[in-house]
Design a protein around this motif. Structure first.
Motif, PDB file in Angstrom:
ATOM      1  N   TYR A 120      79.494 -45.221  16.837  1.00 13.14           N
ATOM      2  CA  TYR A 120      80.171 -44.554  15.736  1.00 13.14           C
ATOM      3  C   TYR A 120      79.373 -43.304  15.386  1.00 13.14           C
ATOM      4  N   ILE A 121      80.080 -42.198  15.252  1.00 16.54           N
ATOM      5  CA  ILE A 121      79.474 -40.934  14.840  1.00 16.54           C
ATOM      6  C   ILE A 121      80.018 -40.629  13.456  1.00 16.54           C
ATOM      7  N   VAL A 122      79.118 -40.454  12.504  1.00 19.06           N
ATOM      8  CA  VAL A 122      79.505 -40.168  11.130  1.00 19.06           C
ATOM      9  C   VAL A 122      79.013 -38.770  10.787  1.00 19.06           C
ATOM     10  N   VAL A 123      79.937 -37.907  10.371  1.00 16.60           N
ATOM     11  CA  VAL A 123      79.581 -36.568   9.902  1.00 16.60           C
ATOM     12  C   VAL A 123      80.015 -36.493   8.444  1.00 16.60           C
ATOM     13  N   SER A 124      79.079 -36.068   7.574  1.00 20.10           N
ATOM     14  CA  SER A 124      79.369 -36.207   6.151  1.00 20.10           C
ATOM     15  C   SER A 124      78.681 -35.159   5.299  1.00 20.10           C
ATOM     16  N   ASP A 125      79.342 -34.881   4.175  1.00 20.77           N
ATOM     17  CA  ASP A 125      78.691 -34.205   3.060  1.00 20.77           C
ATOM     18  C   ASP A 125      78.835 -35.170   1.883  1.00 20.77           C
ATOM     19  N   ALA A 126      78.579 -34.747   0.680  1.00 21.59           N
ATOM     20  CA  ALA A 126      78.604 -35.664  -0.461  1.00 21.59           C
ATOM     21  C   ALA A 126      80.013 -36.033  -0.918  1.00 21.59           C
ATOM     22  N   ALA A 127      81.043 -35.435  -0.309  1.00 24.22           N
ATOM     23  CA  ALA A 127      82.410 -35.704  -0.746  1.00 24.22           C
ATOM     24  C   ALA A 127      83.317 -36.252   0.354  1.00 24.22           C
ATOM     25  N   ARG A 128      82.919 -36.109   1.611  1.00 27.33           N
ATOM     26  CA  ARG A 128      83.791 -36.516   2.713  1.00 27.33           C
ATOM     27  C   ARG A 128      82.948 -36.990   3.888  1.00 27.33           C
ATOM     28  N   ARG A 131      87.014 -40.135  19.586  1.00 22.64           N
ATOM     29  CA  ARG A 131      88.221 -39.979  18.777  1.00 22.64           C
ATOM     30  C   ARG A 131      87.891 -40.251  17.323  1.00 22.64           C
ATOM     31  N   GLU A 132      88.576 -39.547  16.426  1.00 23.12           N
ATOM     32  CA  GLU A 132      88.375 -39.759  14.997  1.00 23.12           C
ATOM     33  C   GLU A 132      89.127 -41.015  14.584  1.00 23.12           C
ATOM     34  N   ILE A 133      88.413 -41.921  13.901  1.00 22.45           N
ATOM     35  CA  ILE A 133      89.039 -43.188  13.528  1.00 22.45           C
ATOM     36  C   ILE A 133      89.192 -43.381  12.029  1.00 22.45           C
ATOM     37  N   ASP A 134      88.432 -42.623  11.244  1.00 21.61           N
ATOM     38  CA  ASP A 134      88.532 -42.812   9.799  1.00 21.61           C
ATOM     39  C   ASP A 134      88.054 -41.569   9.062  1.00 21.61           C
ATOM     40  N   ASN A 135      88.492 -41.453   7.829  1.00 16.98           N
ATOM     41  CA  ASN A 135      88.130 -40.330   6.976  1.00 16.98           C
ATOM     42  C   ASN A 135      87.932 -40.888   5.571  1.00 16.98           C
ATOM     43  N   LEU A 136      86.676 -40.929   5.127  1.00 11.52           N
ATOM     44  CA  LEU A 136      86.365 -41.439   3.794  1.00 11.52           C
ATOM     45  C   LEU A 136      86.201 -40.250   2.860  1.00 11.52           C
ATOM     46  N   VAL A 137      86.787 -40.323   1.682  1.00 12.56           N
ATOM     47  CA  VAL A 137      86.658 -39.221   0.734  1.00 12.56           C
ATOM     48  C   VAL A 137      86.224 -39.749  -0.625  1.00 12.56           C
ATOM     49  N   HIS A 138      85.495 -38.910  -1.313  1.00 12.11           N
ATOM     50  CA  HIS A 138      85.044 -39.204  -2.673  1.00 12.11           C
ATOM     51  C   HIS A 138      85.410 -37.986  -3.518  1.00 12.11           C
ATOM     52  N   PRO A 139      86.653 -37.944  -4.041  1.00 11.65           N
ATOM     53  CA  PRO A 139      87.148 -36.747  -4.721  1.00 11.65           C
ATOM     54  C   PRO A 139      86.302 -36.305  -5.904  1.00 11.65           C
ATOM     55  N   GLU A 140      85.653 -37.249  -6.580  1.00 10.03           N
ATOM     56  CA  GLU A 140      84.832 -36.878  -7.732  1.00 10.03           C
ATOM     57  C   GLU A 140      83.702 -35.930  -7.338  1.00 10.03           C
ATOM     58  N   SER A 141      83.232 -36.038  -6.114  1.00  7.72           N
ATOM     59  CA  SER A 141      82.147 -35.167  -5.671  1.00  7.72           C
ATOM     60  C   SER A 141      82.611 -33.732  -5.460  1.00  7.72           C
ATOM     61  N   PHE A 143      72.271 -35.468   1.213  1.00  6.04           N
ATOM     62  CA  PHE A 143      73.131 -36.641   1.322  1.00  6.04           C
ATOM     63  C   PHE A 143      72.596 -37.609   2.375  1.00  6.04           C
ATOM     64  N   LEU A 144      72.032 -37.087   3.457  1.00  2.00           N
ATOM     65  CA  LEU A 144      71.439 -37.935   4.487  1.00  2.00           C
ATOM     66  C   LEU A 144      70.341 -38.814   3.878  1.00  2.00           C
ATOM     67  N   GLY A 145      69.552 -38.249   2.991  1.00  2.00           N
ATOM     68  CA  GLY A 145      68.524 -39.030   2.306  1.00  2.00           C
ATOM     69  C   GLY A 145      69.111 -40.155   1.476  1.00  2.00           C
ATOM     70  N   GLU A 173      69.759 -39.155  13.939  1.00  2.00           N
ATOM     71  CA  GLU A 173      70.148 -38.542  12.674  1.00  2.00           C
ATOM     72  C   GLU A 173      69.974 -37.040  12.809  1.00  2.00           C
ATOM     73  N   VAL A 174      70.930 -36.295  12.272  1.00  2.00           N
ATOM     74  CA  VAL A 174      70.853 -34.841  12.259  1.00  2.00           C
ATOM     75  C   VAL A 174      71.087 -34.396  10.826  1.00  2.00           C
ATOM     76  N   ASP A 175      70.151 -33.619  10.275  1.00  2.00           N
ATOM     77  CA  ASP A 175      70.280 -33.187   8.881  1.00  2.00           C
ATOM     78  C   ASP A 175      71.048 -31.866   8.792  1.00  2.00           C
ATOM     79  N   LYS A 176      72.315 -31.954   9.202  1.00  2.00           N
ATOM     80  CA  LYS A 176      73.206 -30.796   9.159  1.00  2.00           C
ATOM     81  C   LYS A 176      74.614 -31.300   8.860  1.00  2.00           C
ATOM     82  N   ASP A 177      75.347 -30.525   8.086  1.00  2.00           N
ATOM     83  CA  ASP A 177      76.706 -30.897   7.699  1.00  2.00           C
ATOM     84  C   ASP A 177      77.705 -30.431   8.754  1.00  2.00           C
ATOM     85  N   TYR A 178      78.259 -31.374   9.497  1.00  2.00           N
ATOM     86  CA  TYR A 178      79.313 -31.091  10.471  1.00  2.00           C
ATOM     87  C   TYR A 178      80.663 -31.633  10.003  1.00  2.00           C
TER      88      TYR A 178
END
Length: 142
Positions: free
Chosen positions: A4-12, A24-34, A101-103, A120-125
């Motif tokens: 599983y490859i997870v690419v994230s910022d604090a909202a998605r 292939r992309e299998i899921d998209n988690l969102v946190h609209p409050e962020s 966010f990685l932290g 782990e890569v400390d970059k937002d993709y």
């Protein structure tokens, strides 16, 4: 073997599965409050509270509110990974996230899930194309 490859910022967080040379992309988690302006989160959209005499005042620390939401979302993402691990859906994880966010994500992962992280890569993709994600995260590490 599925990674599983997870690419994230604090909202998605976008989740990809890589197996047998296919990503292939299998899921998209969102946190609209962020995504919302911090003042909107604290006061229902106004950005400041009004006291009894009608004067506006700030209602707290913007950074603390943003941090709280980032930590909440990190827990959501960590739980998602834990479930994928416990259900046998993933054999390893590659995580790329905005540095702060990685932290948070590291702090929220349980040790068994953490042990499955191969890179782990400390970059937002989180807004990158699947081709860029494959090029930057899959080929060098999986």
């Amino acid at each position: 073997m599925t990674t599983y490859i997870v690419v994230s910022d604090a909202a998605r967080a976008r989740v990809f599965a890589h197996a047998a040379g296919n990503t292939r992309e299998i899921d998209n988690l969102v946190h609209p409050e962020s995504r919302e302006h911090t003042g909107d989160l604290r006061t229902g959209g106004e950005g400041a509270a009004t006291n009894a005499s009608g004067q506006q005042r700030q209602t707290g620390n913007d950074d603390a509110t943003s941090e709280k939401h980032a930590m909440f979302f990190a827990k959501e993402v960590a739980d998602y990974l834990k479930n994928a691990r416990s259900q046998g859906k993933a054999d390893s994880f590659v995580i790329a996230a905005a540095p702060q966010f990685l932290g948070h994500l590291r702090d929220k992962m349980d040790s068994n899930t953490r042990d499955m992280v191969v890179k782990e890569v400390d970059k937002d993709y989180s807004k990158a194309s699947i081709e860029e994600i494959t090029e930057k995260l899959v080929k060098p590490y999986v």
